[in-house]
Design a protein around this motif. Structure first.
Motif, PDB file in Angstrom:
ATOM      1  N   UNK A 288       0.814  -1.220   0.000  1.00 56.71           N
ATOM      2  CA  UNK A 288       0.000   0.000   0.000  1.00 56.71           C
ATOM      3  C   UNK A 288       0.847   1.270   0.000  1.00 56.71           C
ATOM      4  N   UNK A 289       2.152   1.127   0.223  1.00 57.10           N
ATOM      5  CA  UNK A 289       3.001   2.312   0.349  1.00 57.10           C
ATOM      6  C   UNK A 289       4.117   2.382  -0.686  1.00 57.10           C
ATOM      7  N   UNK A 290       4.647   1.228  -1.102  1.00 62.15           N
ATOM      8  CA  UNK A 290       5.780   1.242  -2.029  1.00 62.15           C
ATOM      9  C   UNK A 290       5.303   1.217  -3.482  1.00 62.15           C
ATOM     10  N   UNK A 291       6.022   1.886  -4.381  1.00 66.17           N
ATOM     11  CA  UNK A 291       5.703   1.781  -5.813  1.00 66.17           C
ATOM     12  C   UNK A 291       6.125   0.426  -6.355  1.00 66.17           C
ATOM     13  N   UNK A 292       5.620   0.094  -7.535  1.00 66.03           N
ATOM     14  CA  UNK A 292       5.873  -1.235  -8.107  1.00 66.03           C
ATOM     15  C   UNK A 292       7.357  -1.508  -8.289  1.00 66.03           C
ATOM     16  N   UNK A 293       8.146  -0.482  -8.691  1.00 59.83           N
ATOM     17  CA  UNK A 293       9.558  -0.724  -8.974  1.00 59.83           C
ATOM     18  C   UNK A 293      10.363  -1.055  -7.718  1.00 59.83           C
ATOM     19  N   UNK A 294       9.810  -0.768  -6.541  1.00 61.90           N
ATOM     20  CA  UNK A 294      10.425  -1.177  -5.283  1.00 61.90           C
ATOM     21  C   UNK A 294       9.729  -2.402  -4.693  1.00 61.90           C
ATOM     22  N   UNK A 295       8.397  -2.468  -4.866  1.00 62.61           N
ATOM     23  CA  UNK A 295       7.620  -3.532  -4.252  1.00 62.61           C
ATOM     24  C   UNK A 295       7.964  -4.894  -4.846  1.00 62.61           C
ATOM     25  N   UNK A 296       8.060  -4.958  -6.158  1.00 64.90           N
ATOM     26  CA  UNK A 296       8.314  -6.252  -6.804  1.00 64.90           C
ATOM     27  C   UNK A 296       9.687  -6.815  -6.429  1.00 64.90           C
ATOM     28  N   UNK A 297      10.781  -6.034  -6.496  1.00 60.65           N
ATOM     29  CA  UNK A 297      12.067  -6.592  -6.042  1.00 60.65           C
ATOM     30  C   UNK A 297      12.058  -6.985  -4.563  1.00 60.65           C
ATOM     31  N   UNK A 298      11.382  -6.186  -3.716  1.00 60.34           N
ATOM     32  CA  UNK A 298      11.327  -6.517  -2.292  1.00 60.34           C
ATOM     33  C   UNK A 298      10.621  -7.849  -2.064  1.00 60.34           C
ATOM     34  N   UNK A 299       9.533  -8.080  -2.787  1.00 60.62           N
ATOM     35  CA  UNK A 299       8.806  -9.346  -2.653  1.00 60.62           C
ATOM     36  C   UNK A 299       9.641 -10.516  -3.168  1.00 60.62           C
ATOM     37  N   UNK A 300      10.377 -10.309  -4.260  1.00 63.44           N
ATOM     38  CA  UNK A 300      11.238 -11.365  -4.795  1.00 63.44           C
ATOM     39  C   UNK A 300      12.351 -11.713  -3.813  1.00 63.44           C
ATOM     40  N   UNK A 301      12.907 -10.688  -3.157  1.00 64.72           N
ATOM     41  CA  UNK A 301      13.926 -10.944  -2.137  1.00 64.72           C
ATOM     42  C   UNK A 301      13.332 -11.736  -0.981  1.00 64.72           C
ATOM     43  N   UNK A 302      12.112 -11.377  -0.583  1.00 65.32           N
ATOM     44  CA  UNK A 302      11.445 -12.120   0.475  1.00 65.32           C
ATOM     45  C   UNK A 302      11.221 -13.577   0.101  1.00 65.32           C
ATOM     46  N   UNK A 303      10.813 -13.821  -1.153  1.00 65.26           N
ATOM     47  CA  UNK A 303      10.598 -15.194  -1.617  1.00 65.26           C
ATOM     48  C   UNK A 303      11.899 -15.987  -1.600  1.00 65.26           C
ATOM     49  N   UNK A 304      12.975 -15.391  -2.123  1.00 66.46           N
ATOM     50  CA  UNK A 304      14.260 -16.076  -2.161  1.00 66.46           C
ATOM     51  C   UNK A 304      14.795 -16.333  -0.755  1.00 66.46           C
ATOM     52  N   UNK A 305      14.631 -15.349   0.132  1.00 64.89           N
ATOM     53  CA  UNK A 305      15.144 -15.478   1.495  1.00 64.89           C
ATOM     54  C   UNK A 305      14.441 -16.592   2.259  1.00 64.89           C
ATOM     55  N   UNK A 306      13.106 -16.627   2.186  1.00 66.87           N
ATOM     56  CA  UNK A 306      12.363 -17.658   2.910  1.00 66.87           C
ATOM     57  C   UNK A 306      12.648 -19.047   2.331  1.00 66.87           C
ATOM     58  N   UNK A 307      12.752 -19.144   1.004  1.00 67.25           N
ATOM     59  CA  UNK A 307      13.087 -20.429   0.398  1.00 67.25           C
ATOM     60  C   UNK A 307      14.465 -20.899   0.816  1.00 67.25           C
ATOM     61  N   UNK A 308      15.425 -19.963   0.851  1.00 68.15           N
ATOM     62  CA  UNK A 308      16.786 -20.315   1.246  1.00 68.15           C
ATOM     63  C   UNK A 308      16.844 -20.764   2.705  1.00 68.15           C
ATOM     64  N   UNK A 309      16.147 -20.051   3.576  1.00 69.24           N
ATOM     65  CA  UNK A 309      16.153 -20.413   4.995  1.00 69.24           C
ATOM     66  C   UNK A 309      15.525 -21.790   5.222  1.00 69.24           C
ATOM     67  N   UNK A 310      14.488 -22.125   4.439  1.00 66.94           N
ATOM     68  CA  UNK A 310      13.850 -23.433   4.604  1.00 66.94           C
ATOM     69  C   UNK A 310      14.766 -24.552   4.112  1.00 66.94           C
ATOM     70  N   UNK A 311      15.654 -24.242   3.169  1.00 63.45           N
ATOM     71  CA  UNK A 311      16.611 -25.249   2.681  1.00 63.45           C
ATOM     72  C   UNK A 311      17.866 -25.292   3.546  1.00 63.45           C
ATOM     73  N   UNK A 312      18.097 -24.242   4.335  1.00 56.68           N
ATOM     74  CA  UNK A 312      19.323 -24.178   5.136  1.00 56.68           C
ATOM     75  C   UNK A 312      19.393 -25.308   6.153  1.00 56.68           C
ATOM     76  N   UNK A 313      18.282 -25.599   6.816  1.00 56.18           N
ATOM     77  CA  UNK A 313      18.317 -26.602   7.891  1.00 56.18           C
ATOM     78  C   UNK A 313      18.688 -27.982   7.355  1.00 56.18           C
ATOM     79  N   UNK A 314      18.031 -28.485   6.278  1.00 49.73           N
ATOM     80  CA  UNK A 314      18.495 -29.763   5.722  1.00 49.73           C
ATOM     81  C   UNK A 314      19.956 -29.717   5.263  1.00 49.73           C
ATOM     82  N   UNK A 315      20.382 -28.576   4.678  1.00 46.32           N
ATOM     83  CA  UNK A 315      21.777 -28.459   4.253  1.00 46.32           C
ATOM     84  C   UNK A 315      22.732 -28.508   5.427  1.00 46.32           C
ATOM     85  N   UNK A 316      22.386 -27.809   6.499  1.00 44.22           N
ATOM     86  CA  UNK A 316      23.226 -27.811   7.697  1.00 44.22           C
ATOM     87  C   UNK A 316      23.298 -29.205   8.315  1.00 44.22           C
TER      88      UNK A 316
END
Length: 366
Positions: free
Chosen positions: A106-134
């Motif tokens: 509701x506050x960020x423009x698309x050119x900031x919102x879309x990269x931020x959401x993609x970073x969130x997706x990558x970060x959560x996916x990576x963290x969920x894979x970290x435990x099996x990797x560790x």
């Protein structure tokens, strides 16, 4: 001199093609037994999924997700790891991008919102894979077992979070609220109207960029050499100075991040909200794509398009041919996995023999 191993062109091109043809012949037999013409059915499927521009757009839309899950499995395979948890990592990636969306759309423009959401997706996916990797790197727990478990944990966790916290008040649909317009991935039909009103979006272009980066990193960098060395022989890689535990953890982090990014196409590019079971098996399809594509960028792309075409063409074919239920194409996907996975080297002895026969010099007469 006789060859004892197949050349790269044979393992990368000939064997996958033979396996694919074998799977399609078996599928043709099934379609024949269902009382339909395999040739006519194939013509309908190709026209619907490839020739028709709108159908091709849907094919590429499905392929966009499959490219990311295929890359996710492939990068782990290069390290000698069989990550079959891309489904759960994609699920958590969807949660990561949704949290970013609900907080900032509701506050960020698309050119900031879309990269931020993609970073969130990558970060959560990576963290969920970290435990099996560790656990694999530090405790010796087999990554296949732990990633299977984490798929089930992810499904249960997401069910709890969506139902308990994300459903808007007064709604019955088990899904989050719809994202604001700033959180929608731009659709390619804005620039190519011939594609029709389809969900194909910029995620497809991002997937192509990811394929290129994967190819450069794995095959043209010193890190990629260490990654492949770890997968081929951990003891030799260790004596060469590679930290095996660090390589395993990093490979799983990247694998999970790629799986998390697969959620971008499905959630931000299509539904525009987070729903239950949105991965719909895409993580498991990624295993087949990695096997069939031989963990190569071009092979992954072609395999992803093939599976996308099976989904799109299969849907239209089941409408035109009621005798062929849509579940038939899940069976065909299984056949492809069987021939390209469990039986990937079925034709290898015959191909090697043929190559040696052609290479044998013919004795001169007289």
């Amino acid at each position: 001199m006789k060859k004892t191993e197949l050349p790269r062109w044979a393992t990368a091109v000939v064997l996958p093609l033979l396996n694919l043809v074998s799977a399609l012949l078996a599928a043709a037999l099934v379609i024949h037994l269902l009382g339909e013409s395999p040739a006519e059915s194939m013509a309908i499927l190709i026209n619907s999924a490839i020739i028709n521009p709108e159908g091709l757009s849907y094919t590429l839309f499905y392929a966009s997700t499959f490219i990311f899950t295929g890359l996710s499995v492939s990068i782990a395979m290069k390290a000698g790891l069989f990550n079959i948890g891309s489904e759960g990592q994609m699920y958590l990636g969807g949660l990561g991008l949704t949290m970013a969306m609900l907080a900032f759309d509701a506050t960020l423009p698309a050119w900031l919102m879309i990269p931020a959401a993609m970073i969130g997706a990558a970060l959560f996916g990576a963290l969920w894979a970290f435990i099996p990797g560790y656990l694999q790197a530090k405790r010796g727990s087999h990554v296949v077992v732990t990633t299977i478990m984490f798929n089930f944990i992810a499904a249960s966790l997401m069910n709890f979070i969506i139902v308990k916290y994300l459903i808007p008040e007064g709604q019955q649909n088990p899904a989050s609220r719809v994202f604001a317009a700033a959180g929608e991935m731009p659709r390619l039909n804005q620039w190519f109207p011939i594609l029709g009103d389809t969900p194909l979006n910029v995620s497809f272009l991002v997937a192509i960029v990811a394929l290129a980066i994967y190819g450069i990193m794995v095959w043209r960098s010193s890190w990629g050499y260490q990654l492949r060395a770890t997968g081929l022989n951990q003891h030799a890689a260790h004596y060469a100075g590679v930290s095996i535990s660090r390589m395993i953890i990093v490979a799983m982090l990247i694998s999970g991040a790629l799986a998390g990014l697969a959620a971008v196409n499905s959630v931000m590019g299509s539904t525009h909200y987070l729903s239950l079971n949105f991965p719909a098996g895409a993580g498991f399809v990624g295993i087949a794509i990695a096997l069939m594509g031989r963990q190569h960028s071009v092979g992954i792309f072609l395999s992803a398009v093939l599976f996308g075409a099976l989904i799109q063409g299969g849907f239209d074919l089941s409408l035109e041919k009621p005798n062929i239920p849509q579940e038939t194409f899940i069976f065909i996907q299984g056949l492809i996995i069987l021939f390209c996975g469990a039986m990937e080297n079925f034709y290898a002895p015959a191909v090697l023999k043929l190559i040696n026969l052609r290479a044998t010099p013919v004795p001169a007469k007289g």
